[in-house]
Design an enzyme around this catalytic site. Structure first.
Site, PDB file in Angstrom:
ATOM      1  N   LYS A  52      50.401  40.720  41.419  1.00 35.50           N
ATOM      2  CA  LYS A  52      50.141  41.728  40.383  1.00 35.50           C
ATOM      3  C   LYS A  52      51.368  42.592  40.140  1.00 35.50           C
ATOM      4  CE  LYS A  52      45.211  41.737  41.469  1.00 35.50           C
ATOM      5  NZ  LYS A  52      44.118  42.366  42.238  1.00 35.50           N
ATOM      6  N   GLN A  96      42.638  47.273  46.100  1.00 36.46           N
ATOM      7  CA  GLN A  96      42.417  45.877  46.459  1.00 36.46           C
ATOM      8  C   GLN A  96      41.287  45.751  47.484  1.00 36.46           C
ATOM      9  OE1 GLN A  96      43.990  43.176  45.036  1.00 36.46           O
ATOM     10  NE2 GLN A  96      42.547  41.936  46.185  1.00 36.46           N
ATOM     11  N   ASP A 119      40.425  47.373  36.614  1.00 36.64           N
ATOM     12  CA  ASP A 119      39.706  46.234  37.200  1.00 36.64           C
ATOM     13  C   ASP A 119      38.329  46.070  36.564  1.00 36.64           C
ATOM     14  OD1 ASP A 119      41.014  44.548  38.960  1.00 36.64           O
ATOM     15  OD2 ASP A 119      40.790  45.888  40.683  1.00 36.64           O
TER      16      ASP A 119
END
Length: 292
Positions: A52, A96, A119
Site C-alpha cells: 500500500k 491494518q 477502507d
C-alpha cells in the site's frame, strides 16, 4: 475462458489516479495523504502494508506509516487515531487487521473518522452503502466492481452467489451486486460455511464471488459451464518453491475450474491488486472531498 487480469487493470487505473494526483497537487499545493497503522509484525500484514505504501508513492500520494509493538495498549492506539483524525493534512486512515487479542477491532474501526475511513469499514460508510448514498465502498468490493467495469461485463439479471459473509468482503459484496447499478442488478444469494446445500446453490450461479478463506474450496463440480468466477481468497502456505518462502492460493481450485468458466480471476494477480486500487481511489476522493 478469459482471465480477469488484475495486474493489467490495476496498472491502467493507477495511471489515471496518478494524473489526477498531479492535478490535485497543482491545484492545492499538496499531495493526497494516506496514513496507516500497523501493530506487530505479522508476515501477511507487513506485506500488505508495504504494498500500500509503495503504491502510494507510485501514484504520487504522500504516505505515513505508524508502527507499534503487539504490547501497545488500546488507549494508546485510540489516542493516535484521534490525533490523525484531527490532522487536516491526512486524507485517509487505515488500521491494518488483524489486531492483538487485547484490542477490540470494532472499537478501533468506529474510532476512525468516517470521512477518512478509506477502507470503508466504518458503520456510517456501510450504512450509507446499504442506502446507495455516496460513501467509501470497502476497498476489495470496490476493486471487484472496477474490474467488472473494465471488462465491460453486464451483470444485469444474473444470479450472483457470494460464498462468505464477512463484513469486509462477502456482506458488502452481496449488497453492491443487488443494487440498481452496473455492475449490479443481480439476484444475489449469500452463502457461507453453514449453508446446508452450498454446492447446489453455487451451481446455480452466473457469477461466483468466493471469499470464504479456504484454499481451493470452490471445485469444478460446483461451477456451471460459462460462469464468471471472482476469487477473493488469499491463503498463504509455506513453500520451498518461492524466494519469499510462502505461496498464495485462492479459494478456487483454479487449474481445474478455469477451463469451465467464461471469466476468472487468478491468485495472485487478481482481486488483491484491485483492492489496492480501491483504496487509492477512496483516498483520492477523500482528498478532493467528492464524497464528504
Amino acid at each position: 475462458m478469459q482471465l480477469l487480469d488484475g495486474k493489467y487493470v490495476s496498472e491502467k487505473i493507477k495511471l489515471q489516479i496518478a494524473d489526477e494526483a498531479v492535478r490535485f497537487l497543482n491545484d492545492t499545493g499538496r499531495k493526497p495523504h494516506l496514513a496507516a497503522i500497523l501493530v506487530g509484525n505479522d508476515g501477511g500484514s507487513e506485506t500488505y502494508v508495504a504494498s500500500k505504501m509503495k503504491n502510494c508513492e507510485k501514484v504520487g500520494f504522500k504516505s505515513s506509516l505508524y508502527r507499534y509493538d503487539t504490547t501497545v495498549s488500546e488507549t494508546e492506539l485510540l489516542d493516535k487515531i484521534t490525533e490523525i483524525n484531527n490532522d487536516s493534512d491526512v486524507d485517509g486512515l487505515i488500521v491494518q487487521l488483524p489486531l492483538p487479542k487485547h484490542i477490540d477491532p470494532e472499537k478501533i474501526t468506529e474510532a476512525i473518522d468516517y470521512k477518512k475511513d478509506v477502507d470503508g469499514f466504518h458503520p456510517i460508510n456501510l450504512g450509507r452503502m446499504m442506502r446507495n448514498l455516496p460513501c467509501f465502498i470497502p476497498a476489495t468490493p470496490y476493486g471487484i466492481l472496477l474490474m467488472l467495469q473494465e471488462y465491460g461485463i453486464n451483470t444485469s439479471g444474473m444470479h450472483c452467489v457470494v460464498v462468505g459473509r464477512s463484513n469486509i468482503v462477502g456482506s458488502p459484496m452481496s449488497i453492491l451486486m443487488a443494487r440498481n447499478t452496473n455492475p449490479g442488478n443481480c439476484t444475489v444469494t449469500l452463502t457461507h460455511s453453514k449453508t446446508k446445500d452450498l454446492k447446489e446453490q453455487v451451481l446455480q450461479a452466473d457469477i461466483i464471488i468466493a471469499a470464504i478463506g479456504k484454499k481451493n474450496f470452490i471445485t469444478v463440480d460446483m461451477v456451471k459451464p460459462g460462469a464468471i468466477v471472482i476469487d477473493v481468497g488469499i491463503n498463504r502456505e509455506t513453500s520451498n518453491e518461492t524466494k519469499s518462502g510462502f505461496k498464495l492460493y485462492g479459494d478456487v481450485d483454479f487449474d481445474n475450474v478455469a477451463p469451465a468458466t467464461s471469466y476468472i480471476t487468478p491468485v495472485p494477480g487478481g482481486v488483491g491488486l484491485m483492492t489496492i486500487v480501491g483504496l487509492l481511489k477512496n483516498t483520492l476522493a477523500s482528498a478532493k472531498k467528492t464524497i464528504y
